[in-house]
Write a protein that holds these residues in place. Sequence first.
Motif, mmCIF file in Angstrom:
data_model
loop_
_atom_site.group_PDB
_atom_site.id
_atom_site.type_symbol
_atom_site.label_atom_id
_atom_site.label_comp_id
_atom_site.label_asym_id
_atom_site.label_seq_id
_atom_site.Cartn_x
_atom_site.Cartn_y
_atom_site.Cartn_z
ATOM 1 N N VAL A 206 0.830 -1.202 0.000
ATOM 2 C CA VAL A 206 0.000 0.000 0.000
ATOM 3 C C VAL A 206 0.864 1.252 0.000
ATOM 4 C CG1 VAL A 206 -1.687 1.342 1.310
ATOM 5 C CG2 VAL A 206 -1.975 -1.132 1.064
ATOM 6 N N GLU A 207 1.879 1.283 0.846
ATOM 7 C CA GLU A 207 2.706 2.480 0.947
ATOM 8 C C GLU A 207 3.454 2.757 -0.353
ATOM 9 O OE1 GLU A 207 5.756 4.580 4.149
ATOM 10 O OE2 GLU A 207 5.008 2.555 4.506
ATOM 11 N N VAL A 208 3.987 1.714 -0.978
ATOM 12 C CA VAL A 208 4.717 1.889 -2.232
ATOM 13 C C VAL A 208 3.780 2.365 -3.341
ATOM 14 C CG1 VAL A 208 5.957 0.654 -4.056
ATOM 15 C CG2 VAL A 208 6.573 0.280 -1.669
ATOM 16 N N VAL A 209 2.610 1.764 -3.431
ATOM 17 C CA VAL A 209 1.652 2.142 -4.471
ATOM 18 C C VAL A 209 1.191 3.591 -4.292
ATOM 19 C CG1 VAL A 209 -0.677 1.727 -5.368
ATOM 20 C CG2 VAL A 209 0.865 -0.200 -4.949
ATOM 21 N N ILE A 210 0.816 3.943 -3.096
ATOM 22 C CA ILE A 210 0.336 5.304 -2.851
ATOM 23 C C ILE A 210 1.426 6.327 -3.150
ATOM 24 C CG2 ILE A 210 -0.452 6.909 -1.072
ATOM 25 C CD1 ILE A 210 -2.596 4.946 -2.056
ATOM 26 N N HIS A 211 2.648 6.040 -2.725
ATOM 27 C CA HIS A 211 3.733 6.972 -3.011
ATOM 28 C C HIS A 211 3.944 7.114 -4.512
ATOM 29 C CE1 HIS A 211 7.889 8.454 -3.488
ATOM 30 N NE2 HIS A 211 7.576 9.187 -2.445
ATOM 31 N N SER A 212 3.878 6.011 -5.239
ATOM 32 C CA SER A 212 4.081 6.055 -6.681
ATOM 33 C C SER A 212 3.092 7.002 -7.357
ATOM 34 C CB SER A 212 3.938 4.647 -7.275
ATOM 35 O OG SER A 212 3.987 4.693 -8.685
ATOM 36 N N TYR A 213 1.823 6.861 -7.011
ATOM 37 C CA TYR A 213 0.809 7.651 -7.705
ATOM 38 C C TYR A 213 0.711 9.081 -7.208
ATOM 39 C CZ TYR A 213 -0.419 3.535 -10.267
ATOM 40 O OH TYR A 213 -0.341 2.444 -11.114
ATOM 41 N N ARG A 214 1.309 9.367 -6.082
ATOM 42 C CA ARG A 214 1.394 10.763 -5.633
ATOM 43 C C ARG A 214 2.669 11.427 -6.147
ATOM 44 N NH1 ARG A 214 -0.995 10.285 0.631
ATOM 45 N NH2 ARG A 214 -3.067 9.547 -0.016
ATOM 46 N N HIS A 215 3.771 10.691 -6.152
ATOM 47 C CA HIS A 215 5.041 11.283 -6.583
ATOM 48 C C HIS A 215 5.008 11.681 -8.050
ATOM 49 C CE1 HIS A 215 9.243 11.307 -8.009
ATOM 50 N NE2 HIS A 215 9.484 11.824 -6.850
ATOM 51 N N ARG A 216 4.374 10.881 -8.885
ATOM 52 C CA ARG A 216 4.389 11.170 -10.322
ATOM 53 C C ARG A 216 3.670 12.472 -10.662
ATOM 54 N NH1 ARG A 216 1.804 5.971 -12.824
ATOM 55 N NH2 ARG A 216 3.027 5.058 -11.152
ATOM 56 N N PHE A 217 2.868 12.988 -9.722
ATOM 57 C CA PHE A 217 2.216 14.282 -9.894
ATOM 58 C C PHE A 217 2.870 15.371 -9.050
ATOM 59 C CE2 PHE A 217 -0.989 11.473 -11.573
ATOM 60 C CZ PHE A 217 -1.569 12.206 -12.602
ATOM 61 N N GLY A 218 4.012 15.049 -8.458
ATOM 62 C CA GLY A 218 4.724 16.035 -7.662
ATOM 63 C C GLY A 218 4.058 16.379 -6.349
ATOM 64 N N LEU A 219 3.208 15.489 -5.853
ATOM 65 C CA LEU A 219 2.467 15.758 -4.632
ATOM 66 C C LEU A 219 3.240 15.418 -3.365
ATOM 67 C CD1 LEU A 219 -1.020 14.409 -5.752
ATOM 68 C CD2 LEU A 219 -0.297 16.795 -5.589
ATOM 69 N N VAL A 220 4.235 14.560 -3.489
ATOM 70 C CA VAL A 220 5.055 14.167 -2.345
ATOM 71 C C VAL A 220 6.512 14.133 -2.791
ATOM 72 C CG1 VAL A 220 3.256 12.818 -1.190
ATOM 73 C CG2 VAL A 220 4.755 11.704 -2.869
ATOM 74 N N PRO A 221 7.453 14.347 -1.874
ATOM 75 C CA PRO A 221 8.867 14.277 -2.245
ATOM 76 C C PRO A 221 9.291 12.832 -2.497
ATOM 77 C CG PRO A 221 8.644 14.599 0.114
ATOM 78 C CD PRO A 221 7.257 14.716 -0.450
ATOM 79 N N GLY A 222 10.362 12.695 -3.252
ATOM 80 C CA GLY A 222 10.926 11.377 -3.486
ATOM 81 C C GLY A 222 11.956 11.021 -2.430
#
Length: 308
Positions: A206-222
């Motif tokens: 869950v954590e990896v998936v959510i980060h993936s779909y937020r990061h690709r829109f610049g919503l969370v840092p990498g």
Amino acid sequence: MTIIPTIHSIEAGVLRVGYMEQGPADGWPCVLCHGFPYDIHAYAEVAPRLTAAGARVIVPYLRGYGPTAFLSPETPRSGEQAALAADLLALLDALGLQRAVLAGYDWGGRAACIVAALWPERVVALVSGNAYNLQDIPRSWEPAAPEVEASLWYQYYFHAERGRRGLARNRKGLARLLWRMWSPSWAFDEPTFERSAAAFNNDDFVEVVIHSYRHRFGLVPGDPAYAHIETRLTAQPPIGVPTIAIDGSADGVNSGTAHHAEHFTGRYEHRVFDGAGHNLPQERPVEWAQAVLDARSAAGQSTVPAAR
């Protein structure tokens, strides 16, 4: 021709990677990468066809899937594109593979494309579902056609806490729905789905998936460890290795990538699998295996036809 894979594991970078290996140890290396929300069984009927042509086939579980696990609880559970590429590069190093044929779609295709773009000396040839699969994050907020926006509903769902909770509560239900929407002509049965759905029980899924779909829109840092890779990707680097790109004519989430040809500077061919959806290797294993062999042949490597 379905195989029951033996799962191996190896420390590679920040992960202990679970992977399937099939074929002769001295065969030509071929790494097949799955996407979201799928797993290594996407290649269950591809792998034996390639091993019959002399390949040593490696099929890893991505971070957050199956038995693949982070070595440290301190490592960010990033799903960003640079992390997936770094994982693939680390796996090649851990297995002692100086060069390999890379093939993948969705998340796995993105990892393969990035390695081919930034480390072409490690790649013999590339087979990419949906062609140039690098995210253009600086321009991610540019709107697309309404039909495209509608197909990305799940990504916008994951942007909110409601989506995180929904995925955590019903990961199998969401995945089953996406399988049906993205591959409307694929009549998969429940045992086929359940075999792959077991991979979503990973504690980090869950954590990896959510980060993936937020990061690709610049919503969370990498993850800062991969910032240097993400910086290089902002230039949308070309791919120069011999490549065969594949679309499915019935893909419910991707509208086609024939226009991606400008991103490839080496030998390049675009194919369309008629009637296939998003899960290309599992829906069309014979054609996918042949594409791998044809890409390798385009790189000047002799081979024999895939087993049918």
